[in-house]
Motif scaffolding. Structure first.
Motif, PDB file in Angstrom:
ATOM      1  N   UNK A 128       0.857  -1.172   0.000  1.00 27.53           N
ATOM      2  CA  UNK A 128       0.000   0.000   0.000  1.00 27.53           C
ATOM      3  C   UNK A 128       0.900   1.231   0.000  1.00 27.53           C
ATOM      4  N   UNK A 129       0.540   2.224  -0.790  1.00 25.84           N
ATOM      5  CA  UNK A 129       1.381   3.410  -0.955  1.00 25.84           C
ATOM      6  C   UNK A 129       0.577   4.672  -0.654  1.00 25.84           C
ATOM      7  N   UNK A 130       1.040   5.437   0.323  1.00 22.74           N
ATOM      8  CA  UNK A 130       0.449   6.740   0.595  1.00 22.74           C
ATOM      9  C   UNK A 130      -0.695   6.753   1.579  1.00 22.74           C
ATOM     10  N   UNK A 131      -1.151   5.587   2.039  1.00 21.24           N
ATOM     11  CA  UNK A 131      -2.291   5.600   2.960  1.00 21.24           C
ATOM     12  C   UNK A 131      -1.928   6.202   4.312  1.00 21.24           C
ATOM     13  N   UNK A 132      -0.654   6.090   4.712  1.00 21.30           N
ATOM     14  CA  UNK A 132      -0.241   6.692   5.984  1.00 21.30           C
ATOM     15  C   UNK A 132      -0.190   8.205   5.897  1.00 21.30           C
ATOM     16  N   UNK A 133       0.036   8.740   4.705  1.00 19.59           N
ATOM     17  CA  UNK A 133       0.028  10.193   4.515  1.00 19.59           C
ATOM     18  C   UNK A 133      -1.414  10.698   4.490  1.00 19.59           C
ATOM     19  N   UNK A 134      -2.281   9.923   3.842  1.00 18.06           N
ATOM     20  CA  UNK A 134      -3.688  10.306   3.772  1.00 18.06           C
ATOM     21  C   UNK A 134      -4.371  10.189   5.132  1.00 18.06           C
ATOM     22  N   UNK A 135      -3.965   9.178   5.899  1.00 22.26           N
ATOM     23  CA  UNK A 135      -4.611   8.949   7.194  1.00 22.26           C
ATOM     24  C   UNK A 135      -3.563   8.594   8.251  1.00 22.26           C
ATOM     25  N   UNK A 136      -2.812   9.581   8.726  1.00 21.08           N
ATOM     26  CA  UNK A 136      -1.838   9.294   9.790  1.00 21.08           C
ATOM     27  C   UNK A 136      -2.546   8.907  11.080  1.00 21.08           C
ATOM     28  N   UNK A 137      -1.770   8.373  12.005  1.00 16.38           N
ATOM     29  CA  UNK A 137      -2.326   7.942  13.293  1.00 16.38           C
ATOM     30  C   UNK A 137      -3.156   9.064  13.922  1.00 16.38           C
TER      31      UNK A 137
END
Length: 265
Positions: free
Chosen positions: A151-160
């Motif tokens: 998965x690419x970029x999901x942590x940027x779209x939805x950080x903790x």
């Protein structure tokens, strides 16, 4: 029925319109028969976007807390998770975790797709963490191929801590299936399980371009929560890649610039 309604009528079209997900390697997912999709885990929305990339239904393991929430929100979350076939797992391990793995084996024996996050929990900082050996046990006991996913970029779209993902393109990169039939019958050998798990994590790393940290993500989260120094700092020498291998010469994938928005699902 609920799964396909959510994917094709309600949630799926909205996600495609707003986030314009791009996909590479969807052809690597077998058209039929059981297969394990082993993915890195960056955000809650990973389990929403990966199904959009596939023509087949995929079932995930989900943490028990998704099914035990209180109030209207808790009941809605539990209902959604049950509706899409999510299998609850007690991340404390023991008999509850074993039951979830057995459910996964049954899913694979029925010829379905089973999704799993070998890290066991979301990455706290976008790096790739040590895989737990449950994915290896599934592969060896079922004989099913393992399809690595990044998965690419999901942590940027939805950080903790963020509930509503910000609008940006989300990527999914799918690698070629890994065959571990040579180890069939060796699912009780902990060294084999670790070797297989490391091979799977290396494949995910090669797709995602993430930096690797050779500790469990849950351990890292505990260190951060208690104020201890996080593992993988410059002062701490850790293997560059799973299994002590050199890190692959890859970069984080980027969205295609010269293509129209990818239509998936």
């Amino acid at each position: 029925m609920f799964y396909w309604l959510m994917k094709r009528v309600f949630v799926g079209p909205l996600l495609r319109l707003v986030y314009r997900p791009w996909v590479r390697g969807a052809e690597h997912v077998p058209a039929e028969g059981g297969a394990i999709l082993a993915s890195n885990h960056l955000a809650v929305i990973d389990s929403f976007f990966l199904p959009l990339a596939l023509d087949r239904e995929i079932v995930f393991i989900g943490k028990q807390e998704y099914f035990t929430g209180r109030g209207l929100k808790g009941r809605m979350t539990a209902g959604f998770m049950r509706g899409v076939g999510t299998i609850p797992v007690d991340r404390g391990g023991g008999k509850a975790g074993e039951a979830a793995l057995r459910t996964g084996l049954r899913r694979l024996s029925e010829g379905g797709l089973f999704g799993i996050y070998p890290e066991g929990t979301r990455s706290p900082d976008g790096r790739l963490y040590r895989g737990k050996t449950g994915v290896a046990r599934l592969a060896l006991e079922s004989g099913a191929p393992v399809v690595p996913v990044a998965m690419v970029g999901t942590d940027v779209a939805q950080p903790m801590g963020r509930r509503i993902p910000k609008v940006m393109r989300i990527g999914i990169v799918i690698g070629e299936p890994l065959d571990f039939s040579r180890y069939r019958g060796m699912e009780n050998d902990r060294f084999i399980l670790r070797s297989v798990t490391d091979e799977i994590m290396y494949a995910i790393m090669s797709l995602s371009g993430q930096e690797y940290v050779d500790v469990y993500a849950a351990t890292q989260k505990a260190r951060i929560a208690t104020g201890h120094p996080a593992a993988g700092s410059e002062a701490e020498r850790l293997p560059a890649a799973p299994g002590g291998r050199p890190a692959p010469a890859v970069q984080v994938p980027v969205p295609p610039e010269d293509e129209a928005p990818t239509s998936v699902g």
